[in-house]
Design an enzyme around this catalytic site. Structure first.
Site, PDB file in Angstrom:
ATOM      1  N   ALA A 252       0.737   7.199  -5.421  1.00 29.33           N
ATOM      2  CA  ALA A 252       0.066   6.133  -6.183  1.00 29.33           C
ATOM      3  C   ALA A 252       0.819   4.806  -6.193  1.00 29.33           C
ATOM      4  O   ALA A 252       0.374   3.864  -6.847  1.00 29.33           O
ATOM      5  CB  ALA A 252      -0.257   6.555  -7.619  1.00 29.33           C
ATOM      6  N   ALA A 253       1.914   4.707  -5.439  1.00 27.44           N
ATOM      7  CA  ALA A 253       2.600   3.397  -5.380  1.00 27.44           C
ATOM      8  C   ALA A 253       1.673   2.354  -4.741  1.00 27.44           C
ATOM      9  O   ALA A 253       1.628   1.196  -5.171  1.00 27.44           O
ATOM     10  CB  ALA A 253       3.910   3.517  -4.611  1.00 27.44           C
ATOM     11  N   GLY A 254       0.934   2.774  -3.716  1.00 28.01           N
ATOM     12  CA  GLY A 254      -0.023   1.856  -3.091  1.00 28.01           C
ATOM     13  C   GLY A 254      -1.141   1.483  -4.055  1.00 28.01           C
ATOM     14  O   GLY A 254      -1.591   0.331  -4.092  1.00 28.01           O
ATOM     15  N   ASP A 255      -1.586   2.447  -4.846  1.00 25.63           N
ATOM     16  CA  ASP A 255      -2.622   2.153  -5.846  1.00 25.63           C
ATOM     17  C   ASP A 255      -2.081   1.178  -6.891  1.00 25.63           C
ATOM     18  O   ASP A 255      -2.787   0.266  -7.332  1.00 25.63           O
ATOM     19  CB  ASP A 255      -3.080   3.443  -6.535  1.00 25.63           C
ATOM     20  CG  ASP A 255      -3.682   4.420  -5.548  1.00 25.63           C
ATOM     21  OD1 ASP A 255      -4.297   3.973  -4.562  1.00 25.63           O
ATOM     22  OD2 ASP A 255      -3.518   5.636  -5.757  1.00 25.63           O
TER      23      ASP A 255
HETATM   24  O1  RIB Z   1      -3.026   7.321  -3.678  1.00 27.32           O
HETATM   25  C1  RIB Z   1      -2.671   8.501  -4.346  1.00 27.32           C
HETATM   26  C2  RIB Z   1      -3.900   9.317  -4.601  1.00 27.32           C
HETATM   27  O2  RIB Z   1      -4.424   9.760  -3.366  1.00 27.32           O
HETATM   28  C3  RIB Z   1      -3.663  10.581  -5.385  1.00 27.32           C
HETATM   29  O3  RIB Z   1      -3.749  10.369  -6.777  1.00 27.32           O
HETATM   30  C4  RIB Z   1      -4.707  11.519  -4.848  1.00 27.32           C
HETATM   31  O4  RIB Z   1      -5.686  11.886  -5.754  1.00 27.32           O
HETATM   32  C5  RIB Z   1      -5.302  10.821  -3.629  1.00 27.32           C
HETATM   33  O5  RIB Z   1      -6.515  10.259  -3.912  1.00 27.32           O
END
Ligand code: RIB
Length: 310
Positions: A252-255
């Site tokens: 989730a660092a990219g998110d």
């Molecule tokens: O970017 C990380 C996410 O990728 C995770 O939370 C997982 O659910 C996938 O969607």
């Protein structure tokens, strides 16, 4: 921050996370250290990241009619995300991601889309009702591509800026999508898939940005991991070095980067300032385990930036 809302149209997953000493090789059985379930999904993670940074956030997506679905909805609501247009699809199970994270904080992720894979034009109808007054629509690639294209068309038609995180990596984006996208934010692997040559440094990132701009994208932001972020607008290109942190888990660092970038743009910051916010939010996320559990609030990012930029 300004009060225009951001809409995230995308995936919502429950992450099934195993901590392991190292990632397994094919056919290998490996003993791990621990197992946890953590709310995730690229769309939901980005929505939570933006909401924690103080920007009103609407999530449009689907969860299944199972226990995970209820937990995922309540996680979004606790973070302050508006979930009125998250459909509970009782015929489906919720999306899940099977994740292994090793001692070097590298990961493997397998996503089973479940309800996310059923998103279709009626979901775009729900999105369209929320578009008036929105600062941006943020998209990823964990739902069907035809639905993503419809969503981008709906936002573009009413003048709402479209930001696309082209993750997970794929090379078959519809040609019509590019010219609807104001900002695209691939990492090096995703950029390589999109353009068909390896993107590994600032020089190849600049070449990839040119290709993506020729396809119709206005602004290209390429995340080069521990190196930094390359940006190209129609007028200039720039580079923002990465913040060095002790990473424990980059899930989730990219998110978090996309959330920080979008929240800062929604608040009226310049593109370069927004990239710095994205880099800071991503770096902070890597210092904590899990997806939504790792996303920082606004005060934490402000404090981090004031320490690192003084
Ligand atoms: O970017 C990380 C996410 O990728 C995770 O939370 C997982 O659910 C996938 O969607």
């Amino acid at each position: 921050m300004d009060q225009s809302h951001v809409i995230v149209f995308g995936s919502i997953n429950m992450d099934l996370v195993a901590r392991v000493p190292r990632l397994p090789v094919p056919s290998e059985t490996l003993l791990g250290y621990s197992f946890t379930t953590v709310p995730g999904g690229k769309g939901a993670n980005q929505a939570v990241a933006i909401a924690r940074l103080g920007v009103p956030t609407v999530m449009v997506g689907r969860v299944g009619g199972d226990r995970f679905g209820q937990e995922l909805l309540s996680g979004l609501q606790t973070a302050g995300v508006d979930t009125e247009d998250v459909l509970v699809d009782r015929a489906q199970s919720s999306g899940v991601a099977m994740i292994a994270v090793d001692d070097r904080s590298e990961n493997h992720i397998i996503v089973i889309p479940g309800a996310n894979g059923q998103m279709e034009p009626t979901d775009v109808d729900r999105l369209s009702r929320r578009l008036p007054g929105a600062a941006a629509l943020l998209l990823q690639l964990e739902i069907p591509l035809p639905t993503i294209l419809l969503a981008a068309q709906a936002a573009h038609a009413v003048g709402v800026r479209v930001i696309l995180d082209p993750a997970p990596a794929r090379s078959d984006l519809p040609a019509a999508l590019y010219s609807l996208v104001s900002i695209i934010t691939p990492n090096a692997i995703e950029a390589s898939q999109l353009v068909g040559f390896p993107v590994t440094n600032r020089e190849t990132a600049a070449q990839a940005a040119t290709v993506l701009q020729q396809r119709g994208v206005e602004t290209v932001i390429i995340k080069l991991g521990a190196v930094g972020v390359f940006g190209a607008t129609p007028d200039e290109s720039f580079f923002v070095p990465a913040f060095q942190v002790d990473a424990v888990d980059t899930v989730a660092a990219g998110d978090a980067f996309n959330g920080g970038l979008t929240a800062a743009l929604a608040a009226g910051l310049s593109l370069r300032e927004a990239v710095i916010w994205g880099a800071a939010t991503g770096a902070l996320s890597a210092t904590k385990p899990g997806a939504q559990s790792s996303l920082p609030d606004r005060a934490t990012v402000v404090n981090f930036l004031s320490q690192r930029q003084s």
